[in-house]
Design an enzyme around this catalytic site. Sequence first.
Site, PDB file in Angstrom:
ATOM      1  N   GLY A 191      -2.342   9.300  -8.454  1.00 37.49           N
ATOM      2  CA  GLY A 191      -3.380   8.287  -8.361  1.00 37.49           C
ATOM      3  C   GLY A 191      -3.077   7.328  -7.243  1.00 37.49           C
ATOM      4  O   GLY A 191      -2.403   7.679  -6.274  1.00 37.49           O
ATOM      5  N   ASN A 192      -3.588   6.137  -7.393  1.00 42.46           N
ATOM      6  CA  ASN A 192      -3.503   5.188  -6.305  1.00 42.46           C
ATOM      7  C   ASN A 192      -3.663   3.783  -6.887  1.00 42.46           C
ATOM      8  O   ASN A 192      -4.297   3.600  -7.914  1.00 42.46           O
ATOM      9  CB  ASN A 192      -4.629   5.523  -5.316  1.00 42.46           C
ATOM     10  N   ARG A 214      -7.550  15.129   3.080  1.00 40.98           N
ATOM     11  CA  ARG A 214      -6.310  15.638   3.686  1.00 40.98           C
ATOM     12  C   ARG A 214      -5.168  15.698   2.675  1.00 40.98           C
ATOM     13  O   ARG A 214      -4.316  16.580   2.746  1.00 40.98           O
ATOM     14  CB  ARG A 214      -5.905  14.779   4.897  1.00 40.98           C
ATOM     15  N   ASP A 215      -5.144  14.753   1.738  1.00 43.44           N
ATOM     16  CA  ASP A 215      -4.122  14.814   0.691  1.00 43.44           C
ATOM     17  C   ASP A 215      -4.235  16.118  -0.097  1.00 43.44           C
ATOM     18  O   ASP A 215      -3.246  16.763  -0.421  1.00 43.44           O
ATOM     19  CB  ASP A 215      -4.289  13.641  -0.294  1.00 43.44           C
ATOM     20  N   SER A 234      -4.705  -0.182  -5.811  1.00 45.82           N
ATOM     21  CA  SER A 234      -5.257  -1.076  -4.815  1.00 45.82           C
ATOM     22  C   SER A 234      -5.170  -2.502  -5.352  1.00 45.82           C
ATOM     23  O   SER A 234      -5.819  -2.838  -6.342  1.00 45.82           O
ATOM     24  CB  SER A 234      -6.716  -0.708  -4.524  1.00 45.82           C
ATOM     25  N   SER A 239      -8.287   4.713  -3.067  1.00 49.77           N
ATOM     26  CA  SER A 239      -9.182   3.600  -2.719  1.00 49.77           C
ATOM     27  C   SER A 239      -9.246   3.409  -1.211  1.00 49.77           C
ATOM     28  O   SER A 239      -8.300   3.715  -0.492  1.00 49.77           O
ATOM     29  CB  SER A 239      -8.642   2.319  -3.341  1.00 49.77           C
ATOM     30  N   HIS A 240     -10.366   2.918  -0.743  1.00 45.97           N
ATOM     31  CA  HIS A 240     -10.475   2.440   0.639  1.00 45.97           C
ATOM     32  C   HIS A 240     -11.294   1.162   0.619  1.00 45.97           C
ATOM     33  O   HIS A 240     -12.300   1.034   1.316  1.00 45.97           O
ATOM     34  CB  HIS A 240     -11.083   3.503   1.551  1.00 45.97           C
ATOM     35  N   ASN A 241     -10.846   0.225  -0.217  1.00 45.41           N
ATOM     36  CA  ASN A 241     -11.647  -0.959  -0.529  1.00 45.41           C
ATOM     37  C   ASN A 241     -11.757  -1.935   0.633  1.00 45.41           C
ATOM     38  O   ASN A 241     -12.846  -2.279   1.076  1.00 45.41           O
ATOM     39  CB  ASN A 241     -11.043  -1.690  -1.730  1.00 45.41           C
ATOM     40  N   HIS A 242     -10.639  -2.404   1.124  1.00 47.77           N
ATOM     41  CA  HIS A 242     -10.687  -3.441   2.157  1.00 47.77           C
ATOM     42  C   HIS A 242     -11.354  -2.954   3.441  1.00 47.77           C
ATOM     43  O   HIS A 242     -12.225  -3.640   3.969  1.00 47.77           O
ATOM     44  CB  HIS A 242      -9.280  -3.986   2.436  1.00 47.77           C
ATOM     45  N   HIS A 289       0.814  -1.201   0.000  1.00 48.97           N
ATOM     46  CA  HIS A 289       0.000   0.000   0.000  1.00 48.97           C
ATOM     47  C   HIS A 289       0.858   1.267   0.000  1.00 48.97           C
ATOM     48  O   HIS A 289       0.550   2.238  -0.677  1.00 48.97           O
ATOM     49  CB  HIS A 289      -0.901  -0.034   1.236  1.00 48.97           C
TER      50      HIS A 289
END
Lengths: 749, 81, 81, 226
Positions: A547-548, A125-126, A550, A103-106, A55
């Site tokens: 970006g991000n 916050r980012d 996951s 993402s905040h999937n899990h 992550h």
Amino acid sequence: MTLDTVKHAGETPDTEQPWAELGLKQDEYERIRSILGRRPTGAELAMYSVMWSEHCSYKSSKVHLRQFGEKAPENDALLVGIGENAGVVDVGQGYAVTFKVESHNHPSYIEPYQGAATGVGGIVRDILAMGARPVAVMDPLRFGAADHPDTKRVLPGVVAGIGGYGNCLGLPNIGGEVVFDACYQGNPLVNALCVGVMKHEDIHLAKASGAGNKVILYGARTGGDGIGGVSVLASETFDDSKPTKRPAVQVGDPFQEKLLIECTLEIFREDLVDGIQDLGGAGLSCATSELASAGSGGMRVELDRVHLRDATLSPEEILMSESQERMCAIVEPGKVDRFLEICEKWDVIATVIGEVTDGERLEIFWHGEQIVDVPPRTVAHEGPVYERPYARPDWQDALQADDANKLARPATAEELREQVLKVISSPNQASKSWITDQYDRFVQGNTVLAQPEDSGMVRIDEDTNLGVAVATDGNGRYAKLDPYAGAQLALAESYRNVAASGARPLAISNCLNFGSPEDPAVMWQFAEATRGLADGCLTLGTPVTGGNVSLYNQTGETAIHPTPVVAVLGVIDDVNRRTPIAFSDEGHLLYLLGDTKEELGGSAWSQVVHDHLGGLPPAVDLDREKLLGEILISASRDGMVDAAHDLSDGGLIQALAESCLRGGKGARVVVPDGIDPFVLLFSESAGRAVVAVPRSEELRFTDMCGARGLPAARIGVVDGEAIDIQGQFSIPLAELREAHEATIPALIA
Amino acid sequence: MARVVVDVMLKPEILDPQGQAVQRALPRLGFEGIADVRQGKRFELEVEGPVDDAALARIHEMAETFLANTVIENFTVRVDS
Amino acid sequence: MARVVVDVMLKPEILDPQGQAVQRALPRLGFEGIADVRQGKRFELEVEGPVDDAALARIHEMAETFLANTVIENFTVRVDS
Amino acid sequence: MTARVGVVTFPGTLDDRDTQRAVRIAGLEPVPLWHRDKDLKQVDAVVLPGGFSYGDYLRAGAISRFSPVMETVIEQARGGMPVLGICNGFQVLTETHLLPGAMLRNNHLHFICRDQKLRVENADTAWTSDYEAGQEISVPLKNIDGRYVADERTLDELEAEGRVAFRYLDGNPNGSLRDIAGITNAAGNVVGLMPHPEHAVEPGVGTGRTDGLGFFTSILKKLVNA
Ligand SMILES: Nc1ncnc2c1ncn2[C@@H]1O[C@H](COP(=O)(O)OP(=O)(O)O)[C@@H](O)[C@H]1O
Ligand SMILES: [Mg+2]
């Protein structure tokens, strides 16, 4: 328990350490030992393990993400690129816009409300950390089958969490996506996007420079939230069967975050910070090491000064805590008092926890004893990089050979009508207003477009009417059929949506949701999707700003569809010129722009009517997308169109239905010669849009399309109270509305 | 009819923003000497029939699976007299 | 430190949609025999110093003016043992 | 010379800047007021804007009610100063008992955001004189604790005295008793409502309509003609 100091670690080289439990591999642990020239202390091990997790370190994806920089198009709009908390784009008039999707999937699967809420909190916050005032949020969401019992648990919780947090922050929610597919059953995707606005001179970066400058931690107290969350949640395949192993969930406090936003903006206004970083995944470990790594010099932190919510926390736990609503700032000594004063004004707790040194190490102390002494770059930016093996899956050929164009089609007009209603009322194509009505879209008073428009648009200057538009799109079905094309189709759709509303696309952000990188088939999908996206961005001239990623979105051996979500940001000089989707004036002429081919692979029709996924996705022609975009933007600027709606999943009929329902007006459509009505209505060929042209503008508009070489076919007129496909069928708006709007409440409410 | 009360509180290690907001407000209202406030939920259930061990076991199960979110909350069940 | 609990419930005549939603969901989850559900708030106060009559009187006042809105809610105060 | 309208910011207030904008568009001078200051800076009227003051923790408006600024607002409102509470501001006004009743969780338990049709029932208050009695307007509604309740006697009294200022039309969005969207005190200077007129003051943004502007032009007329 004795404190594991640096000195102690040096004296006890053979102490067993729980590196495996913390998610580190043997060779990674060895590397830490060789970097330090001794065994790490407990605190150091905690830091390395979270920062080297998938992550935080992007260890599996990094080699592929590099293309976004290498293939970046020439673009002088990009003020800050990949590598910071979020990219920053010049939108003119001295304004800069920053945006990012994450993402905040899990966490959202374990605890839907808090998982989704803290996802919003984190991305906000980012954006704040870049120096910007957050001005809008969006939420691309994916759930399991709409009629699965667990979707009834996850969806309402996620929606309430996004609303509960975002509404309380005063951020209008201007768009997103809701997609249902059985492949997301155990792995819902909760992506969140935030947009922020600032003046060029207000851009802030996450770096610690200037020996003697103070390190200030401010915001919420540090508690035992999500300890180990980063490494356990994001690095290992999630296994629901062992509730006892569930890590502590982070709980969000949007009120605290709202104070943090206002407090931070006031601090920026008075120019009190040198560098700033939000605390997200990996908490203080991440913030201190990233700040020190990106700046010049070293950093010294007195960890015992951190304000705690739970006095029993160990130093390791404090370093790993993911308590929300915290920020870390680098402040010149002369400005510290004023900084603390502003925090006090906003009831925000602030503590000087250390200072920038002229050394090269990140040193952390606990009641005077040194527990961390590391080169910060090795923690933050020089983590492991994997070249994971990848291979085209053996089932890919068979999947592509299973051609959707060969599926049985409606035999009669009556059957076509039935299938139209079936598609329009299917969960993926149905109205999402039951969800979006739980989000405040009006707050801040600058919302120009929000759901169900093609893009979300906000005004950023009240005097000049300058605005920005953002759209997010992704289609896992297309990407499963062909990840390279699927990523480009997501990009193309998002680009088209922004252009359809009249804004000029400038840059993109993305969230890459995939299965396990340890599966070569998944890794191939990832490699293909990133290559497709990078190539696409080069052609369209829209750089990737950030970006991000996951990974590990899979249950057992089964991965989700590869799901690259693309967010395109555009600018519009005068928001009064925006183009809505609504057909609102009778007599306006309907033009279909672009070419309609027989393309049903991955389509909504193939899913709803045949429960089928196979063949190839629609062909991508990015030059055509660009041309279409230019036409739509010119038409908006010069007042040639009254409405425009991009065509994507569900095809022309879906777009017509949405535009008619939005405006409360019907449409009479004449099927052009030489095209099958079924194909006209359901094909998902890319590069298309439908526009409503006032008669007075018809000549000007068709001349423009003709001169630029964009196919434009007159297919009908805005008229009456039904969608009337001449020679085929007619559906009264009331019936259409019922079909479109009843589905989601019936399934979820 | 008998009344059973289920109290649901956030686990001690979980942040309780509501309780904190109340606690921070108290001194301003002139109430000193409250070291901590936690805010939770109270459910009053009116139960038909006898509240025997079987009924309590069922209510316990109901609390565990539905009234409380045991990822973040603890609960207690008791008969109100 | 002593703990004082303040329970705040909606007055009986006020509609409680949260409690009703819980009650309506119960049969679907296989729980029968619950005639009514009311949902309220529970505050746990950690009190510094002795919880004598004076302290309880203060907490009573706090509940009346702040923790509960007596237009719509009733409350009870009790020492937790 | 124009009139000065104070707009209070509590911690967690969201619509303060929007309300200032609406005040400005109507031709008044917005004056920011801070919750910790008792001083109202000699404003002629006060708006308590929407948001989630103190996170709406405990109850919406319950904590803000005890702020220093509210001490003065309460005192001056009793003396006749015009006060408008929008959404969270309305909740604060009921918590202070400047207006009767209370606000509870919506009957469907969800936050709801929509363009809401209202009827202006009382066009004689300080904040509604620019409307006609019976006029129908559309302004955004966005809240989760918007269900107005009061006991029957209070409701009857409100009806009898014409103090129901706004009623929901085309369906009750939250279970408010007697479809009440907003009320006034007996003197007509203190008005509270759940919907957000400040989000309907400019064409092109928000709902695209300007139906909410009348609140601010009403107070302009009252203060400047006074
Ligand atoms: N899919 C991606 N495309 C482009 N940039 C990415 C992607 N994934 C991550 N990044 C970039 O890598 C950097 C590190 O990401 P991350 O650690 O998630 O940042 P943060 O901790 O601030 O959220 C950021 O600049 C982010 O924008
Ligand atoms: Mg960050």
